[in-house]
Design a protein around this motif. Sequence first.
Motif, mmCIF file in Angstrom:
data_model
loop_
_atom_site.group_PDB
_atom_site.id
_atom_site.type_symbol
_atom_site.label_atom_id
_atom_site.label_comp_id
_atom_site.label_asym_id
_atom_site.label_seq_id
_atom_site.Cartn_x
_atom_site.Cartn_y
_atom_site.Cartn_z
ATOM 1 N N SER A 308 56.890 24.117 -33.808
ATOM 2 C CA SER A 308 56.590 23.923 -35.216
ATOM 3 C C SER A 308 57.083 25.124 -36.000
ATOM 4 C CB SER A 308 55.079 23.734 -35.414
ATOM 5 O OG SER A 308 54.407 24.948 -35.127
ATOM 6 N N LYS A 309 57.068 24.982 -37.322
ATOM 7 C CA LYS A 309 57.520 26.082 -38.164
ATOM 8 C C LYS A 309 56.623 27.308 -38.037
ATOM 9 C CE LYS A 309 59.739 23.157 -41.617
ATOM 10 N NZ LYS A 309 59.783 22.762 -43.042
ATOM 11 N N SER A 310 55.377 27.092 -37.648
ATOM 12 C CA SER A 310 54.441 28.200 -37.492
ATOM 13 C C SER A 310 54.596 28.925 -36.165
ATOM 14 C CB SER A 310 53.004 27.695 -37.638
ATOM 15 O OG SER A 310 52.709 26.750 -36.615
ATOM 16 N N GLY A 311 55.511 28.449 -35.304
ATOM 17 C CA GLY A 311 55.720 29.081 -34.010
ATOM 18 C C GLY A 311 54.953 28.449 -32.874
ATOM 19 N N ARG A 312 54.229 27.407 -33.134
ATOM 20 C CA ARG A 312 53.465 26.742 -32.092
ATOM 21 C C ARG A 312 54.405 25.986 -31.158
ATOM 22 N NH1 ARG A 312 48.317 22.773 -33.368
ATOM 23 N NH2 ARG A 312 47.218 23.060 -31.382
ATOM 24 N N VAL A 313 54.210 26.110 -29.843
ATOM 25 C CA VAL A 313 55.070 25.474 -28.840
ATOM 26 C C VAL A 313 54.251 24.420 -28.098
ATOM 27 C CG1 VAL A 313 56.528 25.813 -26.811
ATOM 28 C CG2 VAL A 313 56.402 27.585 -28.576
ATOM 29 N N LEU A 314 54.748 23.182 -28.121
ATOM 30 C CA LEU A 314 54.063 22.078 -27.456
ATOM 31 C C LEU A 314 55.041 21.327 -26.566
ATOM 32 C CD1 LEU A 314 52.012 20.560 -30.424
ATOM 33 C CD2 LEU A 314 51.181 22.148 -28.688
ATOM 34 N N VAL A 315 54.512 20.841 -25.449
ATOM 35 C CA VAL A 315 55.255 19.917 -24.592
ATOM 36 C C VAL A 315 54.719 18.526 -24.886
ATOM 37 C CG1 VAL A 315 55.866 19.285 -22.246
ATOM 38 C CG2 VAL A 315 55.518 21.690 -22.839
ATOM 39 N N LEU A 316 55.579 17.667 -25.463
ATOM 40 C CA LEU A 316 55.151 16.381 -26.001
ATOM 41 C C LEU A 316 55.547 15.218 -25.106
ATOM 42 C CD1 LEU A 316 55.961 16.646 -29.804
ATOM 43 C CD2 LEU A 316 53.717 16.599 -28.751
ATOM 44 N N LYS A 317 54.692 14.205 -25.101
ATOM 45 C CA LYS A 317 55.008 12.921 -24.482
ATOM 46 C C LYS A 317 54.273 11.840 -25.256
ATOM 47 C CE LYS A 317 56.469 9.801 -21.634
ATOM 48 N NZ LYS A 317 57.870 9.338 -21.731
ATOM 49 N N GLY A 318 54.997 10.931 -25.864
ATOM 50 C CA GLY A 318 54.393 9.835 -26.624
ATOM 51 C C GLY A 318 54.712 8.493 -26.018
ATOM 52 N N ASP A 319 53.846 7.544 -26.255
ATOM 53 C CA ASP A 319 54.057 6.196 -25.715
ATOM 54 C C ASP A 319 53.233 5.212 -26.536
ATOM 55 O OD1 ASP A 319 54.932 4.133 -24.169
ATOM 56 O OD2 ASP A 319 53.677 4.585 -22.433
ATOM 57 N N THR A 320 53.646 3.965 -26.532
ATOM 58 C CA THR A 320 52.897 2.877 -27.148
ATOM 59 C C THR A 320 52.818 1.735 -26.143
ATOM 60 O OG1 THR A 320 53.635 3.464 -29.369
ATOM 61 C CG2 THR A 320 52.759 1.262 -29.066
ATOM 62 N N TYR A 321 51.630 1.347 -25.795
ATOM 63 C CA TYR A 321 51.486 0.255 -24.841
ATOM 64 C C TYR A 321 50.759 -0.911 -25.496
ATOM 65 C CZ TYR A 321 46.617 1.754 -24.137
ATOM 66 O OH TYR A 321 45.304 2.078 -24.316
ATOM 67 N N LYS A 322 50.985 -2.093 -24.957
ATOM 68 C CA LYS A 322 50.428 -3.317 -25.517
ATOM 69 C C LYS A 322 49.321 -3.823 -24.601
ATOM 70 C CE LYS A 322 52.967 -7.031 -25.600
ATOM 71 N NZ LYS A 322 53.994 -8.003 -26.008
ATOM 72 N N MET A 357 51.668 25.192 -25.131
ATOM 73 C CA MET A 357 52.269 26.285 -24.354
ATOM 74 C C MET A 357 52.648 27.452 -25.263
ATOM 75 S SD MET A 357 52.083 25.265 -21.274
ATOM 76 C CE MET A 357 53.141 26.446 -20.451
ATOM 77 N N THR A 358 51.921 27.603 -26.381
ATOM 78 C CA THR A 358 52.212 28.688 -27.317
ATOM 79 C C THR A 358 51.879 30.031 -26.667
ATOM 80 O OG1 THR A 358 51.641 27.207 -29.137
ATOM 81 C CG2 THR A 358 51.775 29.570 -29.623
ATOM 82 N N PRO A 359 52.836 30.979 -26.610
ATOM 83 C CA PRO A 359 52.547 32.291 -25.994
ATOM 84 C C PRO A 359 51.437 33.017 -26.744
ATOM 85 C CG PRO A 359 54.919 31.953 -26.255
ATOM 86 C CD PRO A 359 54.241 30.853 -27.015
ATOM 87 N N GLY A 360 50.469 33.498 -25.988
ATOM 88 C CA GLY A 360 49.387 34.258 -26.574
ATOM 89 C C GLY A 360 48.311 33.444 -27.240
ATOM 90 N N SER A 361 48.433 32.134 -27.263
ATOM 91 C CA SER A 361 47.441 31.290 -27.924
ATOM 92 C C SER A 361 46.207 31.136 -27.040
ATOM 93 C CB SER A 361 48.031 29.913 -28.226
ATOM 94 O OG SER A 361 47.024 29.032 -28.688
ATOM 95 N N PRO A 362 44.999 31.179 -27.626
ATOM 96 C CA PRO A 362 43.788 30.951 -26.818
ATOM 97 C C PRO A 362 43.703 29.538 -26.265
ATOM 98 C CG PRO A 362 43.254 31.001 -29.162
ATOM 99 C CD PRO A 362 44.677 31.441 -29.050
ATOM 100 N N ASN A 363 44.460 28.597 -26.857
ATOM 101 C CA ASN A 363 44.466 27.201 -26.389
ATOM 102 C C ASN A 363 45.596 26.911 -25.420
ATOM 103 O OD1 ASN A 363 42.246 26.539 -28.032
ATOM 104 N ND2 ASN A 363 43.600 26.207 -29.791
ATOM 105 N N ARG A 364 46.273 27.972 -24.950
ATOM 106 C CA ARG A 364 47.403 27.787 -24.045
ATOM 107 C C ARG A 364 46.948 27.022 -22.798
ATOM 108 N NH1 ARG A 364 52.422 30.237 -23.042
ATOM 109 N NH2 ARG A 364 53.029 30.269 -20.840
ATOM 110 N N GLY A 365 47.657 25.948 -22.471
ATOM 111 C CA GLY A 365 47.325 25.121 -21.327
ATOM 112 C C GLY A 365 46.453 23.925 -21.646
#
Length: 485
Positions: A308-322, A357-365
Amino acid sequence: MALMFPRLARNFARNGYYPTDEITLERTLQALTPSSTGRMRIFDPCAGEGVALAETAHALGRDRVEAYAVEYNRERADHCRALLDRVLHSDLMDTIVTRQAFGLLWLNPPYGDLVADHSGASQYQGKGRQRLEKAFYQRALPLLQYGGVLVFIVPHYVLDDELCGWLCNHFTELRIYTAADPTFRQVVIFGIRVRRQDLARPREVAQVREYLQAIGAGVQNAETLPTTWPWEPYAVLPASTDLEHFYRVTLEPEQFNQEVKRLRGLWPDFTLHFGQSGVQPRPPVRELSRWHLALALAAGAISGVVKSKSGRVLVLKGDTYKDKVRKTEFTEDQDGNVSEVRILTDRFVPIIRAWDMTPGSPNRGCVLTISSTADTPPEPEIPVPETAPVPTYAAPFEPGRLLLTQAVQYLVENRSINLALYLDRHLAGDWGEISDDDRSSNQRALKTGERLLSGYDIDAEGETRLWILTEANRCATTILLPSDY
């Protein structure tokens, strides 16, 4: 013609299996006679080991009879296949069978009370006591042709007011006898299916109904099946229609395994399905709005590591199921015809998962989940990939969640329509090809918070129109065809 050793009968009963005893079967077959011409087709929707229906076929003339059966237990179904013409290893409620296709219905259903499934649905459609015998009767009755013969074997106490009313409305020449073996307190009911307008006089029907009710309540005992049938036998008519459908809806793992072997794999041509997996994706032709980005994330079109523009790093996976919600309804018209309607309702559920996976973030992982289900946690900020900056798009209203009907989803999957083009027009206040009154209503709704409706012709001839509808509370925007409304 023996079915089993007598000492095993009670063990079968404990497992919910109540086969017709030998003496009752012999005496019952004396009440049946074959048609003089044509091929007969007979059916047992819960056939057990298939002995009863096989003996019926031999009594009517095996070379002129086609015997069909459904059996839930795999071992008994395998035994049936050695005796009968066609056998489905299935629950009767999970089959598709042509209506009015059989001249004889041999119905010795499972005995017991019905239990609703995990969603509270039941196979029984009625107001009386919910019993397996009634559910099987409702499901099997439409399969018997008019003029066809019913042999119905149930415990006498199942004959409540509701079931007796059904029998008297659907059948004529009803006769009831106690089974020769009193172990399971069974009665054998014979009848010929007729339309309601062809029933006997109301007084006679009322008398038969009272007699059946008295036997069900234990006030009166039915006569035991006679050793020699004293009446004119019930004639099993020849088949009056082709059997177009006789198959199971779902597959068991073993059946699925057989289909995979028959097809030589799920994908005989591997490159047809996976040949494009290594192709580098192309960038979008225009900058993505927040709505486009959320839709792409939910569809799985954007995945992997994003920032993101704020430097936040995420590993994303999206899906839509019926998801499908299944419901079966039974209705009866004034002529006594029972109709079955199966309703499968589609429910589209988008879900996005992000691994922080933001480096140094308390929510890392931590794993974040965004979904449309009822137990969805508060929606976090949707990260924006560096390759797809978010433009400033000033829509006059909030669209909410995007919903597609099944017909529109089909057009999208076949690349017959570009939804983004029409959705952008809707969000910009371009209402498309609608009447002046609807256009004025939309302009007023922008101020008053009422429902918004746009209509767009999606073909050159103007024969196919697309509707986009935003709810009054702006919680959702639905894209549909007029036929879906």
